[in-house]
Design a protein around this motif. Structure first.
Motif, PDB file in Angstrom:
ATOM      1  N   PHE A   1     -26.737 -16.568   1.094  1.00 52.31           N
ATOM      2  CA  PHE A   1     -25.934 -17.371   1.691  1.00 52.31           C
ATOM      3  C   PHE A   1     -26.245 -18.803   1.955  1.00 52.31           C
ATOM      4  O   PHE A   1     -27.289 -18.645   3.183  1.00 52.31           O
ATOM      5  CB  PHE A   1     -24.841 -16.512   2.655  1.00 52.31           C
ATOM      6  CG  PHE A   1     -24.587 -15.289   1.913  1.00 52.31           C
ATOM      7  CD1 PHE A   1     -23.077 -15.181   1.515  1.00 52.31           C
ATOM      8  CD2 PHE A   1     -25.263 -14.006   1.933  1.00 52.31           C
ATOM      9  CE1 PHE A   1     -22.588 -13.944   0.800  1.00 52.31           C
ATOM     10  CE2 PHE A   1     -24.642 -12.954   1.164  1.00 52.31           C
ATOM     11  CZ  PHE A   1     -23.323 -13.054   0.872  1.00 52.31           C
ATOM     12  N   TYR A   2     -25.720 -19.637   1.789  1.00 51.65           N
ATOM     13  CA  TYR A   2     -26.067 -21.142   2.116  1.00 51.65           C
ATOM     14  C   TYR A   2     -25.107 -21.850   2.799  1.00 51.65           C
ATOM     15  O   TYR A   2     -23.815 -21.656   2.835  1.00 51.65           O
ATOM     16  CB  TYR A   2     -26.744 -22.021   0.806  1.00 51.65           C
ATOM     17  CG  TYR A   2     -25.689 -22.379  -0.024  1.00 51.65           C
ATOM     18  CD1 TYR A   2     -24.967 -23.535   0.064  1.00 51.65           C
ATOM     19  CD2 TYR A   2     -25.350 -21.343  -1.172  1.00 51.65           C
ATOM     20  CE1 TYR A   2     -23.893 -23.702  -0.745  1.00 51.65           C
ATOM     21  CE2 TYR A   2     -24.111 -21.709  -1.987  1.00 51.65           C
ATOM     22  CZ  TYR A   2     -23.636 -22.934  -1.806  1.00 51.65           C
ATOM     23  OH  TYR A   2     -22.564 -23.444  -2.576  1.00 51.65           O
ATOM     24  N   ALA A   3     -25.447 -22.956   3.752  1.00 51.61           N
ATOM     25  CA  ALA A   3     -24.693 -23.769   4.239  1.00 51.61           C
ATOM     26  C   ALA A   3     -25.411 -25.014   4.465  1.00 51.61           C
ATOM     27  O   ALA A   3     -25.071 -25.950   5.214  1.00 51.61           O
ATOM     28  CB  ALA A   3     -24.469 -23.214   5.816  1.00 51.61           C
ATOM     29  N   ASP A   4     -26.178 -25.529   3.534  1.00 54.27           N
ATOM     30  CA  ASP A   4     -27.000 -26.943   3.599  1.00 54.27           C
ATOM     31  C   ASP A   4     -25.874 -28.091   3.367  1.00 54.27           C
ATOM     32  O   ASP A   4     -26.024 -29.155   3.381  1.00 54.27           O
ATOM     33  CB  ASP A   4     -28.021 -27.078   2.642  1.00 54.27           C
ATOM     34  CG  ASP A   4     -27.803 -26.664   1.243  1.00 54.27           C
ATOM     35  OD1 ASP A   4     -27.431 -27.542   0.482  1.00 54.27           O
ATOM     36  OD2 ASP A   4     -27.872 -25.172   0.913  1.00 54.27           O
TER      37      ASP A   4
ATOM     38  N   LEU B   1     -34.944 -25.947  -0.437  1.00 58.72           N
ATOM     39  CA  LEU B   1     -35.127 -24.580  -0.861  1.00 58.72           C
ATOM     40  C   LEU B   1     -34.025 -24.067  -1.801  1.00 58.72           C
ATOM     41  O   LEU B   1     -34.450 -23.275  -2.758  1.00 58.72           O
ATOM     42  CB  LEU B   1     -35.411 -23.745   0.460  1.00 58.72           C
ATOM     43  CG  LEU B   1     -35.403 -22.292   0.410  1.00 58.72           C
ATOM     44  CD1 LEU B   1     -36.699 -21.614  -0.290  1.00 58.72           C
ATOM     45  CD2 LEU B   1     -35.101 -21.771   1.893  1.00 58.72           C
ATOM     46  N   ARG B   2     -32.986 -24.418  -1.531  1.00 58.90           N
ATOM     47  CA  ARG B   2     -31.724 -23.592  -2.420  1.00 58.90           C
ATOM     48  C   ARG B   2     -32.017 -24.152  -3.893  1.00 58.90           C
ATOM     49  O   ARG B   2     -31.737 -23.565  -4.685  1.00 58.90           O
ATOM     50  CB  ARG B   2     -30.408 -24.168  -1.894  1.00 58.90           C
ATOM     51  CG  ARG B   2     -29.249 -23.745  -2.731  1.00 58.90           C
ATOM     52  CD  ARG B   2     -27.979 -23.730  -2.106  1.00 58.90           C
ATOM     53  NE  ARG B   2     -27.367 -24.905  -1.689  1.00 58.90           N
ATOM     54  CZ  ARG B   2     -26.437 -25.328  -2.327  1.00 58.90           C
ATOM     55  NH1 ARG B   2     -26.184 -24.852  -3.459  1.00 58.90           N
ATOM     56  NH2 ARG B   2     -26.027 -26.595  -1.922  1.00 58.90           N
ATOM     57  N   ASP B   3     -32.456 -25.649  -4.030  1.00 60.89           N
ATOM     58  CA  ASP B   3     -32.633 -26.180  -5.378  1.00 60.89           C
ATOM     59  C   ASP B   3     -33.778 -25.293  -6.034  1.00 60.89           C
ATOM     60  O   ASP B   3     -33.650 -24.834  -7.277  1.00 60.89           O
ATOM     61  CB  ASP B   3     -32.891 -27.516  -5.321  1.00 60.89           C
ATOM     62  CG  ASP B   3     -31.663 -28.240  -5.075  1.00 60.89           C
ATOM     63  OD1 ASP B   3     -30.644 -27.902  -4.926  1.00 60.89           O
ATOM     64  OD2 ASP B   3     -32.100 -29.501  -4.428  1.00 60.89           O
TER      65      ASP B   3
ATOM     66  N   MET C   1     -26.297 -17.034  -5.562  1.00 59.53           N
ATOM     67  CA  MET C   1     -25.903 -18.073  -4.179  1.00 59.53           C
ATOM     68  C   MET C   1     -24.489 -18.149  -4.115  1.00 59.53           C
ATOM     69  O   MET C   1     -23.477 -18.113  -4.931  1.00 59.53           O
ATOM     70  CB  MET C   1     -26.408 -19.491  -4.789  1.00 59.53           C
ATOM     71  CG  MET C   1     -27.822 -19.761  -4.845  1.00 59.53           C
ATOM     72  SD  MET C   1     -28.679 -19.648  -3.171  1.00 59.53           S
ATOM     73  CE  MET C   1     -30.424 -19.750  -3.679  1.00 59.53           C
ATOM     74  N   GLN C   2     -24.120 -18.096  -2.758  1.00 61.27           N
ATOM     75  CA  GLN C   2     -22.808 -17.947  -2.209  1.00 61.27           C
ATOM     76  C   GLN C   2     -22.558 -19.054  -1.229  1.00 61.27           C
ATOM     77  O   GLN C   2     -23.601 -18.977  -0.170  1.00 61.27           O
ATOM     78  CB  GLN C   2     -22.124 -16.855  -2.022  1.00 61.27           C
ATOM     79  CG  GLN C   2     -22.122 -15.650  -2.920  1.00 61.27           C
ATOM     80  CD  GLN C   2     -21.431 -14.421  -2.788  1.00 61.27           C
ATOM     81  OE1 GLN C   2     -20.439 -14.352  -1.948  1.00 61.27           O
ATOM     82  NE2 GLN C   2     -22.002 -13.310  -2.977  1.00 61.27           N
ATOM     83  N   GLU C   3     -21.630 -19.600  -0.978  1.00 63.22           N
ATOM     84  CA  GLU C   3     -21.419 -20.674   0.142  1.00 63.22           C
ATOM     85  C   GLU C   3     -21.205 -19.690   1.611  1.00 63.22           C
ATOM     86  O   GLU C   3     -20.512 -18.601   1.310  1.00 63.22           O
ATOM     87  CB  GLU C   3     -20.364 -21.494  -0.097  1.00 63.22           C
ATOM     88  CG  GLU C   3     -20.192 -22.537   1.299  1.00 63.22           C
ATOM     89  CD  GLU C   3     -19.010 -23.513   0.874  1.00 63.22           C
ATOM     90  OE1 GLU C   3     -19.073 -24.334   0.116  1.00 63.22           O
ATOM     91  OE2 GLU C   3     -17.734 -23.412   1.425  1.00 63.22           O
TER      92      GLU C   3
ATOM     93  N   ALA D   1     -30.517  -8.580   1.516  1.00 64.03           N
ATOM     94  CA  ALA D   1     -29.804 -10.222   1.277  1.00 64.03           C
ATOM     95  C   ALA D   1     -30.252 -10.975   2.131  1.00 64.03           C
ATOM     96  O   ALA D   1     -31.044 -10.807   3.105  1.00 64.03           O
ATOM     97  CB  ALA D   1     -28.372  -9.695   1.410  1.00 64.03           C
ATOM     98  N   ALA D   2     -29.874 -12.413   1.856  1.00 64.11           N
ATOM     99  CA  ALA D   2     -30.486 -13.546   2.635  1.00 64.11           C
ATOM    100  C   ALA D   2     -29.513 -14.535   3.269  1.00 64.11           C
ATOM    101  O   ALA D   2     -28.615 -14.788   2.403  1.00 64.11           O
ATOM    102  CB  ALA D   2     -31.434 -14.306   1.785  1.00 64.11           C
ATOM    103  N   ASN D   3     -29.927 -15.228   4.313  1.00 64.02           N
ATOM    104  CA  ASN D   3     -29.267 -16.237   4.960  1.00 64.02           C
ATOM    105  C   ASN D   3     -30.300 -17.603   4.562  1.00 64.02           C
ATOM    106  O   ASN D   3     -31.409 -17.338   5.211  1.00 64.02           O
ATOM    107  CB  ASN D   3     -29.128 -16.168   6.455  1.00 64.02           C
ATOM    108  CG  ASN D   3     -28.440 -17.454   6.872  1.00 64.02           C
ATOM    109  OD1 ASN D   3     -28.436 -18.468   6.308  1.00 64.02           O
ATOM    110  ND2 ASN D   3     -28.387 -17.335   8.259  1.00 64.02           N
TER     111      ASN D   3
END
Length: 326
Positions: free
Chosen positions: A4-7, A27-29, A40-42, A115-117
């Motif tokens: 889960f991402y918030a960038d 990192l996400r890229d 990936m999920q927002e 799972a990851a943040n």
């Protein structure tokens, strides 16, 4: 494996600010391009009610509306903006979603195991204040909310969900330690630099202080002893792992001297400790302030590779799979 991402919720910072905000998108890229099994999920935004499981209502309101006194805002280290408030909520929401995924608490799901943040690890936030680039304490809110949700799903259990916070950021998790100081259902373990920030430390359930310049071998030995003690003293049903990149030798704020290989071995030991006990694990990236930002991202990429390996083991061992992964 879910992450889960918030960038995409940008925190505007003044020129020259030392916080490496760009690392999250980098990192996400890389994860998207190199690890396609990571879904990936927002991140959702944590609600006022979720935050209030840990944080004082007047503090939540002050962060939301930008009314925090100037000294308290400076202690956080970020200038206030609507983006700061929103990103802080999303950073907590990402850990909530990751922990829920690991435990299988979402409707119609089974435990994901891991799972990851893609951010998070905001362990310097206390119940009533922030500090050290931490606004709300994502691990603390996740521990409280998962205990509530797990309790509703397992009403026959008399004991609440036991949660272990394994904090391997180079800085002590003072806010987390303070929040759970008198709570036997949450075990706080912090392995950190003895002489590093915060200079006034709190008492975790287990603190391991390391000297400046600590290398791979003594670090890994200290971690092994700490995990052994954790296992003797506590039986968690959930692990929240803060996989800080800042013990790396090239970190501007770390003062330790771990290599890429040493940090990968650290991560593998934590994931293996949880896997051997079949304990669901949610992890966050915590600190990382490399002189070269690409090195921080590489440390974190290595964490994701290790995590994905153990996520595959969880799913190979799931009901319906052929045999039990070793």
């Amino acid at each position: 494996m879910q992450a889960f991402y918030a960038d995409n919720f940008v925190l505007p910072l003044p020129p020259g600010h030392r916080f490496p905000m760009a690392k999250y998108k980098l990192l996400r890229d890389r994860v998207v391009n190199e690890l396609p099994e990571v879904q990936m999920q927002e991140a959702p935004a944590a609600t006022d009610g979720e935050l209030a499981l840990v944080h004082a209502p007047d503090y939540i309101s002050a962060i939301t509306h930008g009314t925090l006194p100037a000294p308290a805002q400076r202690e956080i280290g970020f200038p206030w903006s609507p983006g700061m408030s929103e990103r802080a909520r999303r950073s907590v929401g990402a850990t909530l979603a990751a922990a829920r995924s690991a435990l299988g608490l979402a409707a119609g799901t089974r435990p994901g195991g891991i799972a990851a943040n893609m951010a998070g690890g905001t362990h310097h936030a206390y119940a009533h204040k922030g500090g050290g680039f931490c606004v709300f304490n994502d691990a603390a809110v996740a521990a409280r909310l998962m205990q509530a949700e797990w309790g509703r799903a397992h009403r026959s259990h008399r004991q609440p969900l036991q949660v272990a916070v394994i904090d391997l950021d180079v800085h002590q998790g003072n806010g987390t330690a303070s929040i759970f100081a008198r709570d036997d259902s949450v075990f706080t373990l912090s392995l950190h630099g003895e002489k590093n920030f915060p200079f006034r430390k709190e008492a975790s359930d287990l603190d391991v202080e390391l000297p400046d310049g600590c290398l791979d071998a003594p670090y890994l030995q200290a971690l092994e002893h700490a995990l052994d003690e954790l296992g003797r003293r506590f039986e968690p049903g959930l692990v929240l792992f803060l996989a800080g990149a800042d013990p790396f030798v090239g970190d501007r704020l770390g003062r330790l001297a771990l290599s890429f290989d040493g940090l990968e071995a650290r991560d593998r030991r934590v994931f293996d400790w949880a896997w051997q006990r079949r304990i669901p694990l949610a992890f966050s990236m915590a600190g990382g302030y490399g002189v070269h930002i690409d090195e921080t991202v590489q440390v974190q990429m290595n964490t994701y590779r290790v995590a994905l390996d153990y996520w595959r083991r969880w799913h190979a061992a799931a009901p319906g799979a052929n045999g039990l992964a070793k």
